[in-house]
Design an enzyme around this catalytic site. Sequence first.
Site, PDB file in Angstrom:
ATOM      1  N   GLU A 152       2.406   1.667  -3.299  1.00  0.00           N
ATOM      2  CA  GLU A 152       1.429   2.148  -4.284  1.00  0.00           C
ATOM      3  C   GLU A 152       1.313   3.673  -4.222  1.00  0.00           C
ATOM      4  O   GLU A 152       1.272   4.360  -5.241  1.00  0.00           O
ATOM      5  CB  GLU A 152       0.079   1.482  -4.004  1.00  0.00           C
ATOM      6  CG  GLU A 152      -1.053   1.988  -4.862  1.00  0.00           C
ATOM      7  CD  GLU A 152      -2.197   2.497  -4.025  1.00  0.00           C
ATOM      8  OE1 GLU A 152      -2.491   3.707  -4.127  1.00  0.00           O
ATOM      9  OE2 GLU A 152      -2.797   1.717  -3.264  1.00  0.00           O
ATOM     10  N   HIS A 153       1.293   4.228  -3.015  1.00  0.00           N
ATOM     11  CA  HIS A 153       1.273   5.693  -2.884  1.00  0.00           C
ATOM     12  C   HIS A 153       2.584   6.300  -3.392  1.00  0.00           C
ATOM     13  O   HIS A 153       2.578   7.311  -4.076  1.00  0.00           O
ATOM     14  CB  HIS A 153       1.147   6.077  -1.404  1.00  0.00           C
ATOM     15  CG  HIS A 153      -0.240   6.042  -0.881  1.00  0.00           C
ATOM     16  ND1 HIS A 153      -0.838   7.140  -0.316  1.00  0.00           N
ATOM     17  CD2 HIS A 153      -1.157   5.052  -0.821  1.00  0.00           C
ATOM     18  CE1 HIS A 153      -2.055   6.824   0.093  1.00  0.00           C
ATOM     19  NE2 HIS A 153      -2.278   5.556  -0.209  1.00  0.00           N
ATOM     20  N   GLU A 157       4.724   9.217   2.841  1.00  0.00           N
ATOM     21  CA  GLU A 157       3.590   8.377   2.460  1.00  0.00           C
ATOM     22  C   GLU A 157       3.377   7.240   3.452  1.00  0.00           C
ATOM     23  O   GLU A 157       2.262   6.812   3.672  1.00  0.00           O
ATOM     24  CB  GLU A 157       3.795   7.819   1.052  1.00  0.00           C
ATOM     25  CG  GLU A 157       3.867   8.878  -0.032  1.00  0.00           C
ATOM     26  CD  GLU A 157       2.591   9.707  -0.128  1.00  0.00           C
ATOM     27  OE1 GLU A 157       1.487   9.150   0.023  1.00  0.00           O
ATOM     28  OE2 GLU A 157       2.709  10.937  -0.357  1.00  0.00           O
ATOM     29  N   ARG A 165     -38.268  -9.275 -13.003  1.00  0.00           N
ATOM     30  CA  ARG A 165     -38.536 -10.042 -14.216  1.00  0.00           C
ATOM     31  C   ARG A 165     -38.755  -9.157 -15.436  1.00  0.00           C
ATOM     32  O   ARG A 165     -38.414  -9.505 -16.546  1.00  0.00           O
ATOM     33  CB  ARG A 165     -39.779 -10.923 -14.012  1.00  0.00           C
ATOM     34  CG  ARG A 165     -39.461 -12.246 -13.310  1.00  0.00           C
ATOM     35  CD  ARG A 165     -40.691 -12.860 -12.676  1.00  0.00           C
ATOM     36  NE  ARG A 165     -41.785 -13.007 -13.618  1.00  0.00           N
ATOM     37  CZ  ARG A 165     -43.075 -13.069 -13.266  1.00  0.00           C
ATOM     38  NH1 ARG A 165     -43.418 -12.989 -11.979  1.00  0.00           N
ATOM     39  NH2 ARG A 165     -44.011 -13.214 -14.157  1.00  0.00           N
ATOM     40  N   HIS A 218       0.819  -1.200   0.000  1.00  0.00           N
ATOM     41  CA  HIS A 218       0.000   0.000   0.000  1.00  0.00           C
ATOM     42  C   HIS A 218       0.866   1.269   0.000  1.00  0.00           C
ATOM     43  O   HIS A 218       0.634   2.214  -0.752  1.00  0.00           O
ATOM     44  CB  HIS A 218      -0.918  -0.065   1.232  1.00  0.00           C
ATOM     45  CG  HIS A 218      -1.911   1.042   1.316  1.00  0.00           C
ATOM     46  ND1 HIS A 218      -2.656   1.274   2.438  1.00  0.00           N
ATOM     47  CD2 HIS A 218      -2.284   1.996   0.423  1.00  0.00           C
ATOM     48  CE1 HIS A 218      -3.444   2.300   2.235  1.00  0.00           C
ATOM     49  NE2 HIS A 218      -3.241   2.760   1.024  1.00  0.00           N
ATOM     50  N   GLU A 222      -4.513   7.025   6.850  1.00  0.00           N
ATOM     51  CA  GLU A 222      -5.580   6.398   6.077  1.00  0.00           C
ATOM     52  C   GLU A 222      -6.016   5.111   6.791  1.00  0.00           C
ATOM     53  O   GLU A 222      -7.204   4.855   6.989  1.00  0.00           O
ATOM     54  CB  GLU A 222      -5.070   6.083   4.664  1.00  0.00           C
ATOM     55  CG  GLU A 222      -6.129   5.435   3.792  1.00  0.00           C
ATOM     56  CD  GLU A 222      -5.581   4.932   2.462  1.00  0.00           C
ATOM     57  OE1 GLU A 222      -4.519   5.394   2.029  1.00  0.00           O
ATOM     58  OE2 GLU A 222      -6.239   4.068   1.865  1.00  0.00           O
TER      59      GLU A 222
HETATM   60 ZN    ZN Z   1      -4.085   4.569   0.250  1.00  0.00          ZN
END
Ligand code: ZN
Length: 1067
Positions: A152-153, A227, A692, A149, A249
Amino acid sequence: MERAALVRCLPCSSVLCRRYLRRSHACFSIPSSSLRPSLPRRRSSRLFPSSSSSPLYFRNRRHFSSLSPRPVLSSSPSPGFLEVKDEIARQLGFEKLSEEFLPECKSKAVLFRHIKTGAQVMSVSNDDDNKVFGIVFRTPPKDSTGIPHILEHSVLCGSRKYPLKEPFVELLKGSLNTFLNAFTYPDRTCYPVASTNTKDFYNLVDVYLDAVFFPRCIEDFQIFQQEGWHFELNDPSEEITYKGVVFNEMKGVYSQPDNILGRAAQQALFPDTTYGVDSGGDPRVIPNLTFEEFKEFHRKYYHPSNSRIWFYGDDDPNERLRVLSEYLDLFDSSVAPDESRVEPQRLFSKPVRIVETYPAGEGGDLKKKHMICLNWLLSEKPLDLETELRLGFLNHLLLGTPASPLRKILLESRLGDAIVGGGVEDELLQPQFSIGMKGVSADDICKVEELVISTLKKLADEGFDTDAIEASMNTIEFSLRENNTGSFPRGLSLMLQSIGKWIYDLNPFEPLKYEKPLQDLKSRIAKEGSKSVFSPLIEKFILSNPHQVTVEMQPDPEKATREEATEKQILQKVKASMTTEDLAELTRATHELRLKQETPDPPEALKTVPSLSLQDIPKEPIRVPTEVGDIDGVKVLQHDLFTNDVLYTEIVFNMSSLKQELLPLVPLFCQSLLEMGTKDLTFVQLNQLIGRKTGGISVYPFTSSVRGKEDPCSHMIVRGKAMAGRIEDLYDLVNSVLQDVQFTDQQRFKQFVSQSKARMENRLRGSGHGIAAVRMDAKLNAAGWMSEKMTGLSYLEFLRTLEERVDQDWADLSSSLEEIRKSVFSKQGCLINVTADGNNLANTGKVVSKFVDMLPTGSPIATTTWNVRLPLTNEAIVVPTQVNYVGKAANIYDTGYQLNGSAYVISKYISNTWLWDRVRVSGGAYGGFCDFDTHSGVFSFLSYRDPNLLKTLDVYDGTGDFLRELQIDDDTLTKAIIGTIGDVDAYQLPDAKGYSSMLRYILGITEEERQRRREEILSTSLKDFKHFMDAMEAIKDKGVVVAVASPEDIEAANKSRPDFFQVKKAL
Ligand SMILES: [Zn+2]
């Protein structure tokens, strides 16, 4: 500026995306439901993909598109899409592995392999101009430090070719992207981008490729600190604190009971594999992560050999390979794919039970706040596609609609307030099934468990009724054919489906084909009967499956405080262990990091990020064909758009003659219409009939201010869709829903109240900024006041008193619901909106006319004057959380500001620079942004998962000074303008186009005005920024503050600024 809200104030785009958020973290978009009264506020109806709601909403939702069909042998020739010749592919270093034409998405798909590295590339060609690129790495973590994570940042914070602080933010500011984000899953990391402009698209692709392969974060420790995590010490005399974007976060994520439950279940189901740890990061473990481990993870897994790359759209497939070869050729093959392989969890021989706690507030009866969830790991090996498809159907049958038996029986039992657990989940290596309830009394835990099991047993013994099967079948088929991904690009939705198999080295084409397996399943049901298709599944995968984990969650009112205290203790120990020199060094490092964060990128670095020029931008707004007509006195808007034989309609009623005290009942009234049944039909039958014959019906309120008018506009909108051949059924059913539904089912109504209460409590923790925003609005204008009564804290308070009233005054409540119907559903003030292909539009006239004839002509619109507001005081709403949501707002029209298109550019710029840098990057919040509602004039600042409170308000107050000192060169200004146009021209599927056009009509926004605003946007200058300063100063001086925050932070705030906040306890 509809899309500004999508990017920054920032719903993570759509349903589909949200589906993935259950297990993935989408890191740069933050959910904002109901931030802007001006936005098309599509409520979370189960049948409409929605474009604005919080990720949690998605937890209980599955999208049918995840059904993975089995292989199809036939392959028809592809229509004239551009192709890559084998020898060209070879020259560029690729070999073709296989290719198929996919009739389901009218696409030609070719799978290539980069010969040198083994990177696989799926190249999908079709006529969709919303082009999509994505690169995905397999990134299984070994611990809960959150490496995948944080990485990724971090990779989006500067790279070899783009050496600036955050190229990602530059792209947000200055590109026409229709999607830009990144997701971390438990075992993979995805980097997708999308754009309809080819030049823009390839700019985005290049920035993303450079970011993942050559990021600066593996050399720059400060990026990791910013980060990930770091110690912060502003002055040696102060306390040390933890900071870091991911750290905060995840603190937010760990404050939400539903998230705690989901994680506990996953970890207990997969104790021996990578899914037994948290790829997002556990805030208690994140500080164990070292920079060395972080760098090593990148070196190992962010390698072409470990990647899967996706291209989709109408661009030249040769160009795709050319761009890729520039990057991939720089690498040799690696062993990463072997090391990143995800190993399956061996099945247990007996069930497991675990007990967890979650942070609860002190209010309310804690005994009734337990949660219980039953989970099964369905299989050790990946299932064959046919079984997966059957399981998907089974899931819809059990839980897909309010009429589905498992859902219905659980809710009717009144053993809990709402359902938890998402049913079948198949996006990881092994599929699971989860179901349970929250708001359960401690004594009833076992009863919920027994009820789940006995219901499943009964369904396995007796099977489902034929109407239910038919309704599920039609709903799923409709959804597959319509392929309505909301504001989420279709190509990205396909990519995520394909990756779900591809990432495990399975066939990437198969998840994209549904036609044959669907037909096979249909004929199998027809031949063998549904019972023999579905009962064995319940038996085998659930009832006689020993790999079961039961998770019980208990409320713990001290947990949040205890965790805060533990963290403080750790930090005090850290400080105590440091010498004076260490402390001086940490202080220096803290200031150095902040200085770096607050120093703008040099212009030459900024110039490296490719951008379009103003010449690339169309001078005129996107126009939606609209014909305004009249049928028997009712206005009818028609939009002739290609919808693939689907008809979309909205029927809009005026709510302005509704009595004020009835407002908070409106959301429950809407739910009752769809879930109570008529004189002739039970609600189950009604729901099945809707399933339906149509693609779904939903009903919800819509309120907004109207520029230049005192009175707000307030409407009730009924939305429906159906295949063209079923138009008459659709309007007939809408008519039944509006006129025949009986408000007599007291017990069901009571369920609605509990469910809504549970949902609102969840929102308060997970989307506190939305609650703060609507609360501020309620203090500033009547539309906000109305909206707050139906979606805000007032609504939650109302629901809490309502539970008792249902028992005591049911007759009274029932007649109030009837009264809402009488005052809203009337031919007077009704408007009908229809979006479909020309031919089908032509056929609707008669049907609509019949529908209009049947509408009551009663009460003429007695416009109540809505001169109501909440008191203009600063409020702090107390919630047991570790992170805050901080808002400040004022009406800038009141201070003399007159709307100019430049305001869109400026507010986006403030969000992306000043607030991003100060609230997120140096403040450590997950998000900070501003929002300008041009209808009401309310300009609001908001933060999301914010460790600060007063400090964030200081940042907001500094906006005027920021503008005063602002110097902006031409390039930066051009980027800001282009980015804004990107928002204004947000990509929309036809139904959304018709809907937006209708809202503009209702709000009185003309084509001339849109043209004028666009010209103003395009000619924005520095002078406009300076002119905006006064408005910002006015907010600083007169703005009202609402914060959703922890008790500790509120107390501290009121200590340092006595009586600043009026405190309101909410949870
Ligand atoms: Zn994040």
